[in-house]
Design an enzyme around this catalytic site. Structure first.
Site, PDB file in Angstrom:
ATOM      1  N   HIS A  86     -11.768  -5.622   8.308  1.00 37.90           N
ATOM      2  CA  HIS A  86     -12.501  -5.538   7.044  1.00 37.90           C
ATOM      3  C   HIS A  86     -13.749  -4.684   7.220  1.00 37.90           C
ATOM      4  CE1 HIS A  86     -10.010  -9.157   6.573  1.00 37.90           C
ATOM      5  NE2 HIS A  86     -10.040  -8.901   5.285  1.00 37.90           N
ATOM      6  N   GLU A 133       0.817  -1.220   0.000  1.00 34.88           N
ATOM      7  CA  GLU A 133       0.000   0.000   0.000  1.00 34.88           C
ATOM      8  C   GLU A 133       0.849   1.268   0.000  1.00 34.88           C
ATOM      9  OE1 GLU A 133      -0.489  -2.567   2.031  1.00 34.88           O
ATOM     10  OE2 GLU A 133      -2.348  -3.376   1.191  1.00 34.88           O
TER      11      GLU A 133
END
Lengths: 364, 470
Positions: free
Chosen positions: A168, A98
């Site tokens: 999540h 990322e």
């Protein structure tokens, strides 16, 4: 090609991607204003995002889309068909990193090309934090305007999905609203997703676009098929009312709408629900006008209460509307805990918690 | 030591004569008014200073920067027990030549048995006895069966999520069997076999997947996020590779214990190796000489991303030497190779030499129950890896050849395991979740507000699925 095939594929994969159990809200579709275009078709949020990126890439030859697993269509299928349409030099997988995705995206933008960088889950945006906060947000400022990365848009999935637990389900917007120089946007449905994403991509500033993953399949409505944009930094009153104002964004707008309906039925209270849409820079004026009318404000978001963006809104509104307020600004939010798995129904600011908040606010 | 550099001679600023600096140092002086170095003959009488103290300084300065030998960075800490590092000595070359890594041969894959489970070099046989061999096989097959059942359970909506370990059973059990019980393990999420080998009960796997009150984590995390203090297996977290620098830190702390007998083994995948945390971990481990084994499960995919899109060099093993790590690449589907390599790696690690093992294997299953891998890879490819070169099949061939196992026992065993798993499963499903207050354990308070809310609105919540608060 795109839409019909996506519909077929989404249908086929629905079993694979099905979430367990019923959602904690009902999606309330909205009708897009005429100026966004007459021709419409049914799209869910995933298809709307796909459509927006398709249009962005068709109208801007420099636009590229990259991130983890975007080439085959993305883990949520948002980039389905785009690699085949635009080529693998424009739609491609990056290595799993990322911080690399963000830094790379900034560089693409600095060189004058449009970067659409995907972070697979907002929960995983933190390795990119340094690049986004220290670099992207400060590029123009620190160079006196000589250099900038306005062509960068970071898309990341966001919010509760029913069973996502700690990693999540997060809503990390407040981590970024605290940084001047970067825009933060959250759509509540397919039409907003398409229009706001196109605005973010074409806006001259780096922006983070959070997509509520639970709405990808669940939220479907008639969406204008043409090229339209919804302006940034403009809130929208989704339900008019005169007794209480609720400000919310993303999935929580639908929870708030249900709570508002309940309040009307059970308490005879008229609740105005506003979708903030752009979290930063937010449409303060719109909220101020509403609160001057109702005198009562509740901010509701999934993110934990402490230092959530609701805190900023509460502080600003009490500054601007102190003498108009009939009750303290309330915040109906996620608890100050990491997002738990089996306790999700207790963690979330459910319809009942928001209703509870409305009740307490009018009875203050 | 003699200085490679020294001031050999001085030139008089006025007459340009050259004097030998050491032999004729008194022949030279500094002209005070101009600061120039001149010979006695050219000096202004009465207005000079001796050169001697400056010669001393220059001598010392040049001696402190030896030509071509890099400075030792930890001279100041030579008094502590810290081992001082010598960076590698590089020679000079006059050839303009770039290293083209694509021309170097890839690091070879260490294996002990062939695809049919036969020893290639019998000397490499670690000599498991019958008991250990059977235990290894039973662990691998139990894992395989449990995976199938729990995967189906998710499809039926009984558990929220699942990830299988199919194809990597050899990786897990081979490495786990080579470590000691006191070694600390950090995992990524696809290392169930390691935990199973260590004795984590079947029921506990189920409890965690259901997130019920018997789950050690009390239902806070998604399924497959296991952990056990008793088994020295740190709780899994979803973010990739965050466990890597943490593992290095733990290894360092162990190193500082007197008579340390523990190593740390950290697992990660080919995708996870691309994260910045992986770089940090490799670098810290090497510079701080940590007793750690880096175990990379290179299974060919990171969700849909094949390794051709994950790295440009010689895999993960190719990076190891660059960091200063002892490195080996092994056949991850050859349990013996994994075992031997890990055993040896452990010895190295215990002597504070960090090691990188890249185990080549194949992810037979989907990434998770949220993935459909048919959308990005062919059924033929999966079939090829599933039928030839399967770690369980290879090890089974060895067992059968030794006469320690038969097909009949295999069938009976499979049925036995299935029944055991299904029983544990059914039992776990019935157990309620912990009281909802558990959500607030370990963080700041907020429960009173929720208690008050539920007192009025409790009927709208799934309270019947949770135990009551005491």
């Amino acid at each position: 090609m795109a839409l019909r095939n996506i519909a077929l594929l989404c249908g086929r994969t629905r079993g694979v991607l099905a979430t367990r159990g019923a959602a904690h809200f009902n999606f309330q579709p909205t009708e897009a204003p005429k100026e966004y275009g007459e021709e419409r078709t049914k799209m869910n949020l995933c298809q709307a995002v796909n459509n927006a990126m398709d249009i962005a890439m068709a109208t801007d030859p420099s636009a590229i889309l990259f991130g983890e697993d975007v080439a085959f269509g993305g883990v949520f299928r948002c980039s389905l068909g785009l690699k085949d349409k635009y080529g693998s030099d424009r739609v491609f997988n990056t290595p799993l990193c990322e911080q690399g995705i963000a830094g790379f995206g900034i560089g693409v933008a600095v060189a004058g090309s449009t970067a659409i960088a995907e972070i697979q889950f907002g929960d995983y945006i933190f390795p990119a934090y340094d690049q986004l906060v220290n670099e992207a947000a400060k590029y123009r400022y620190r160079s006196g305007g000589l250099f900038e990365c306005g062509k960068l848009t970071v898309r990341a999935t966001w919010g509760a999905v029913g069973h996502g637990a700690l990693y999540h389900s997060q809503s990390p917007e407040a981590n970024f609203t605290h940084t001047p120089g970067i825009k933060v946007v959250v759509p509540r449905g397919p039409t907003q997703a398409k229009g706001l994403l196109l605005s973010c991509i074409r806006d001259d500033n780096p922006a983070i676009f959070f997509e509520p993953k639970i709405l990808y399949r669940l939220a479907a409505e008639e969406v204008p098929t043409g090229d339209f944009m919804i302006p940034l930094s403009k809130a929208e009153t989704v339900r008019s009312g005169k007794d209480v104002t609720i400000v919310s964004w993303g999935t929580q707008v639908h929870v708030s709408l249900e709570a508002a309906q309940l309040a009307q039925e059970k308490l005879g209270v008229s609740v105005e629900v506003i979708d903030l849409q752009t979290i930063q820079p937010w449409d303060e004026e719109h909220i101020v006008q509403s609160v001057k009318k109702t005198g009562r404000l509740i901010v509701s978001h999934e993110a934990p209460k402490t230092s959530g963006f609701g805190a900023e809104i509460a502080a600003a509104i009490q500054e601007r509307c102190f003498l108009h307020l009939e009750s303290p600004v309330a915040r109906s939010c996620g608890w100050d805990t990491p997002f738990p798995h089996v306790y999700e129904p207790f963690y979330l600011p459910t319809v009942w918690r928001v209703f509870d908040s409305i009740k307490k606010t009018v009875n203050f | 030591m003699s200085a490679p550099f020294s001031i050999q001679c001085f030139t008089c600023a006025k007459c340009k004569r050259i004097f030998n600096a050491s032999a004729e140092q008194n022949a030279m002086v500094i002209n005070n008014s101009t600061g120039a170095v001149v010979c006695q003959g050219c000096a202004e009488p009465g207005n000079t200073s001796s050169l001697a103290p400056y010669l001393q300084m220059i001598q010392e300065a040049t001696m402190a920067i030896p030509k071509h030998v890099p400075v030792k960075p930890r001279d100041l800490e030579a008094q502590t027990s810290q081992t001082t590092r010598q960076n590698q000595q590089a020679a000079f070359t006059e050839k303009l030549e770039f290293i083209d890594s694509s021309k170097s041969p890839a690091i070879p894959i260490y294996r002990v048995t062939d695809g049919l489970g036969k020893f290639i070099d019998p000397a490499q046989d670690p000599g498991f006895g019958k008991e250990k061999s059977i235990r290894i096989y039973e662990t691998m097959t139990q894992l395989n069966i449990m995976d199938r059942i729990l995967y189906d359970a998710q499809r039926q909506g009984r558990i929220a999520f699942y990830m299988t370990n199919s194809g990597e059973e050899g990786n897990h059990v081979g490495s786990a069997a080579a470590l000691e019980a006191q070694d600390l393990i950090y995992g990524q999420y696809r290392e169930v076999g390691v935990l199973m080998w260590r004795g984590f009960p079947l029921e506990q796997f189920m409890h965690q997947c259901y997130g019920n009150s018997k789950d050690l984590g009390k239902g806070k995390q998604m399924p497959i996020h296991y952990g056990s203090q008793e088994h020295n297996f740190v709780m899994i977290s979803s973010p990739l590779s965050t466990q890597m620098p943490q593992a290095v830190g733990s290894a360092y702390a162990f190193k500082r214990q007197p008579n340390n007998s523990r190593v740390v083994c950290v697992y990660f995948g080919d995708g996870g190796a691309s994260e910045g945390d992986a770089h940090a971990a490799f670098n810290f481990a090497a510079t701080l000489d940590c007793p750690i084994i880096f175990f990379c499960r290179n299974n060919g995919y990171a969700i849909s991303t094949p390794t051709t899109e994950q790295y440009g060099g010689d895999g993960i093993a190719g990076q190891g030497p660059g960091y200063g790590l002892h490195t080996i690449r092994v056949d991850g589907n050859d349990l013996f190779a994994v075992y031997n390599a890990t055993r040896h790696a452990r010895k190295l690690a215990l002597s504070n030499k960090p090691v990188l093992i890249e185990a080549m294997t194949y992810r037979l299953g989907h990434h998770s129950t949220s993935d459909d891998s048919t959308t990005y890879r062919s059924a033929d490819e999966v079939q090829k890896w599933g039928s030839g070169d399967h770690p369980i099949e290879r090890f089974k061939a060895y067992l059968m050849e030794k006469g320690w196992w038969t097909e009949q026992w295999d069938n009976e065993w499979a049925l036995q395991v299935r029944e055991r798993v299904l029983t544990a499963f059914a039992a776990s499903e019935k157990i309620q979740r912990a009281p909802y207050h558990e959500m607030f354990e370990g963080v700041y308070d907020g429960r009173q507000e929720l208690d008050d809310h539920l007192a009025e609105f409790g009927t709208h919540y799934p309270l019947d699925r949770h135990l009551k608060k005491n």
